[in-house]
Motif scaffolding. Structure first.
Motif, PDB file in Angstrom:
ATOM      1  N   LYS A  17      46.754  22.961  36.272  1.00  0.00           N
ATOM      2  CA  LYS A  17      46.727  24.048  35.285  1.00  0.00           C
ATOM      3  C   LYS A  17      47.831  25.063  35.554  1.00  0.00           C
ATOM      4  O   LYS A  17      48.465  25.563  34.632  1.00  0.00           O
ATOM      5  N   SER A  18      48.059  25.352  36.818  1.00  0.00           N
ATOM      6  CA  SER A  18      49.104  26.299  37.200  1.00  0.00           C
ATOM      7  C   SER A  18      50.477  25.782  36.791  1.00  0.00           C
ATOM      8  O   SER A  18      51.298  26.525  36.255  1.00  0.00           O
ATOM      9  N   GLU A  19      50.720  24.498  37.043  1.00  0.00           N
ATOM     10  CA  GLU A  19      52.018  23.929  36.699  1.00  0.00           C
ATOM     11  C   GLU A  19      52.201  23.836  35.184  1.00  0.00           C
ATOM     12  O   GLU A  19      53.279  24.091  34.662  1.00  0.00           O
ATOM     13  N   LEU A  20      51.126  23.512  34.466  1.00  0.00           N
ATOM     14  CA  LEU A  20      51.222  23.412  33.003  1.00  0.00           C
ATOM     15  C   LEU A  20      51.439  24.780  32.357  1.00  0.00           C
ATOM     16  O   LEU A  20      52.031  24.870  31.288  1.00  0.00           O
ATOM     17  N   ALA A  21      50.969  25.828  32.997  1.00  0.00           N
ATOM     18  CA  ALA A  21      51.132  27.178  32.432  1.00  0.00           C
ATOM     19  C   ALA A  21      52.600  27.561  32.343  1.00  0.00           C
ATOM     20  O   ALA A  21      52.977  28.388  31.512  1.00  0.00           O
TER      21      ALA A  21
END
Length: 181
Positions: A17-21
């Motif tokens: 989720k952090s990388e996709l943000a």
């Protein structure tokens, strides 16, 4: 054993989720600037520590620096980043207009999202492999019965399937977000 397994897999989801943000969609999102580092009084700090980030319009990011003398440094950091964004300032705030995404760029972003999702799945699967290895060692070292070993491995697989499905769901949501014009 299973709490530890789930906690490790949950960390993979959080990292995903952090990388996709940081992957841009059609709408502005302050988390786009999470990985941009600013040279602020001699140390590299995240953009969120040099000013207030806001999204006043769907395709605009605004940074209100706490120290107005750092505006040029903030602009330079944004230009240096791999985001391909051009900041502008009026001496008070830095504004970043996000250009409309072309169809080709959207497809490239979807490919990038799928790559990130695949990395997350590999991470979850490697956690599964480690858990299954632990079970096999228990059979050898501690004399765990074979049928108990199978039962534990089946439970590990069910947990893995749950997290792989969650990764797929997150990726699908992000793809829809990117492709929505």
């Amino acid at each position: 054993m299973f709490k530890d397994l789930e906690s490790k897999m949950q960390k993979s989801i959080v990292a995903l989720k952090s990388e996709l943000a940081t992957i841009r969609t059609g709408r502005a999102n302050a988390s786009l600037l999470d990985h941009v580092r600013v040279s602020y009084y001699g140390s590299e700090v995240p953009m969120s520590q040099v000013g207030n980030l806001s999204v006043p319009e769907p395709r605009m990011l605004m940074i209100s620096p706490w120290d107005k003398s750092q505006i040029a440094v903030i602009e330079k950091a944004i230009l240096k980043s791999d985001l391909g964004l051009t900041p502008s300032s009026d001496g008070e705030v830095v504004r970043i207009m996000l250009p409309e995404l072309t169809e080709d760029r959207r497809r490239d972003l979807v490919k990038q999202v799928k790559t990130v999702g695949e990395k997350a799945k590999v991470s979850v699967r490697s956690i599964r492999r480690a858990a299954n290895d632990d079970v096999k060692h228990q059979v050898k070292d501690e004399g765990l019965p074979e049928d108990e070993s199978k039962r534990l491995q089946d439970r590990v697989q069910k947990i893995t399937d749950k997290y792989i499905a969650e990764v797929d769901e997150i990726i699908e949501h992000k793809e829809t977000e990117i492709l929505t014009v």
